[in-house]
Design a protein around this motif. Structure first.
Motif, PDB file in Angstrom:
ATOM      1  N   ASP A 295       2.635  -4.196   5.996  1.00  0.00           N
ATOM      2  CA  ASP A 295       3.115  -2.866   7.157  1.00  0.00           C
ATOM      3  C   ASP A 295       1.231  -2.870   6.517  1.00  0.00           C
ATOM      4  OD1 ASP A 295       4.615  -4.010   7.464  1.00  0.00           O
ATOM      5  OD2 ASP A 295       6.347  -1.797   6.715  1.00  0.00           O
ATOM      6  N   ASN A 296       0.247  -3.509   7.028  1.00  0.00           N
ATOM      7  CA  ASN A 296      -1.410  -3.299   6.578  1.00  0.00           C
ATOM      8  C   ASN A 296      -1.847  -2.367   5.435  1.00  0.00           C
ATOM      9  OD1 ASN A 296      -2.055  -4.712   9.114  1.00  0.00           O
ATOM     10  ND2 ASN A 296      -0.789  -3.059  10.275  1.00  0.00           N
ATOM     11  N   GLN A 297      -0.628  -2.298   4.236  1.00  0.00           N
ATOM     12  CA  GLN A 297      -0.786  -1.366   3.230  1.00  0.00           C
ATOM     13  C   GLN A 297      -0.605  -2.215   2.124  1.00  0.00           C
ATOM     14  OE1 GLN A 297      -1.309   2.488   3.106  1.00  0.00           O
ATOM     15  NE2 GLN A 297      -1.557   1.841   5.098  1.00  0.00           N
ATOM     16  N   ILE A 298      -1.724  -1.798   1.294  1.00  0.00           N
ATOM     17  CA  ILE A 298      -2.217  -2.905  -0.570  1.00  0.00           C
ATOM     18  C   ILE A 298      -1.316  -2.295  -1.275  1.00  0.00           C
ATOM     19  CG2 ILE A 298      -3.664  -3.608  -2.461  1.00  0.00           C
ATOM     20  CD1 ILE A 298      -6.371  -2.975  -0.386  1.00  0.00           C
ATOM     21  N   VAL A 299      -0.394  -3.452  -1.336  1.00  0.00           N
ATOM     22  CA  VAL A 299       0.733  -3.168  -2.082  1.00  0.00           C
ATOM     23  C   VAL A 299       0.539  -3.864  -3.736  1.00  0.00           C
ATOM     24  CG1 VAL A 299       2.663  -2.443  -0.233  1.00  0.00           C
ATOM     25  CG2 VAL A 299       2.186  -4.292  -1.262  1.00  0.00           C
ATOM     26  N   GLY A 300      -0.665  -4.578  -3.852  1.00  0.00           N
ATOM     27  CA  GLY A 300      -0.796  -5.281  -4.607  1.00  0.00           C
ATOM     28  C   GLY A 300      -2.506  -5.734  -4.841  1.00  0.00           C
ATOM     29  N   PHE A 301      -2.910  -6.003  -6.050  1.00  0.00           N
ATOM     30  CA  PHE A 301      -3.717  -6.544  -6.487  1.00  0.00           C
ATOM     31  C   PHE A 301      -4.033  -7.335  -7.661  1.00  0.00           C
ATOM     32  CE2 PHE A 301      -8.050  -5.591  -7.892  1.00  0.00           C
ATOM     33  CZ  PHE A 301      -9.096  -6.487  -7.142  1.00  0.00           C
ATOM     34  N   VAL A 302      -4.947  -7.879  -7.720  1.00  0.00           N
ATOM     35  CA  VAL A 302      -5.284  -8.963  -9.556  1.00  0.00           C
ATOM     36  C   VAL A 302      -7.038  -8.591  -8.695  1.00  0.00           C
ATOM     37  CG1 VAL A 302      -4.744 -10.781  -8.541  1.00  0.00           C
ATOM     38  CG2 VAL A 302      -4.352 -10.228 -10.403  1.00  0.00           C
TER      39      VAL A 302
END
Length: 171
Positions: free
Chosen positions: A63-70
């Motif tokens: 939903d256009n939100q960053i919920v994970g990042f590596v």
């Protein structure tokens, strides 16, 4: 071939895995800050990671939100290694396997086609990350070796534990 793709495990929970760009840096910094357990680096460092290392960093978006990042990079002195610097999962996504999915996305990137090992450093008290990387090794049907890497005395001041090297592979 694009490395951006949508993955849906439930119809209402569609995730987009994509490469970052510099404009994602501030939202990544916020994600790391909310995580509370990771070393928070400057917002500038995340902007640079997203801008200059998009081939080896992965964003999970819902939903256009960053919920994970590596964030990861290929060390010039270890040509067959991808080194994972940080991995963050929003609290709304924890317990759903997103961390491991982010790592699989990374390993499936064109930039990792000749990678045989994944490495990361993890402090002894960070049981969730240790479990994640051991689980990744298991899912890849390979070894996970743990060795000393950065002793506590390398870090300025007090309060930073040693960092152990987790080496997964070969694959």
């Amino acid at each position: 071939m694009s490395d951006d793709r949508k993955v849906s495990h439930k119809p209402s929970e569609e995730l987009l895995f994509r490469k970052p760009s510099g404009e994602d840096g501030a939202q990544v910094w916020e994600l790391i800050k909310r995580a509370g357990t990771l070393d928070l680096n400057s917002s500038y460092s995340y902007i640079m990671l997203c801008e200059f290392f998009p081939e080896t960093c992965v964003i999970a978006e819902q939903d256009n939100q960053i919920v994970g990042f590596v964030s990861a990079f290929r060390p010039p002195i270890k040509e067959d290694v991808i080194f994972v610097w940080q991995i963050a999962v929003d609290s709304s996504q924890r317990g759903k396997g997103l961390g491991k999915r982010l790592l699989h996305e990374l390993l499936n990137r064109q930039a990792c086609q000749d990678v045989r090992y994944l490495e990361a450093t993890i402090s002894p008290s960070n049981s969730p990350s240790q479990s994640l990387f051991r689980s990744l090794a298991n899912s890849l049907d390979t070894e996970c070796e743990v060795s000393e890497c950065f002793p506590e005395e390398y870090f300025p001041g007090s309060g930073h534990e040693e960092e152990l090297l987790f080496r997964i592979g070969p694959f």
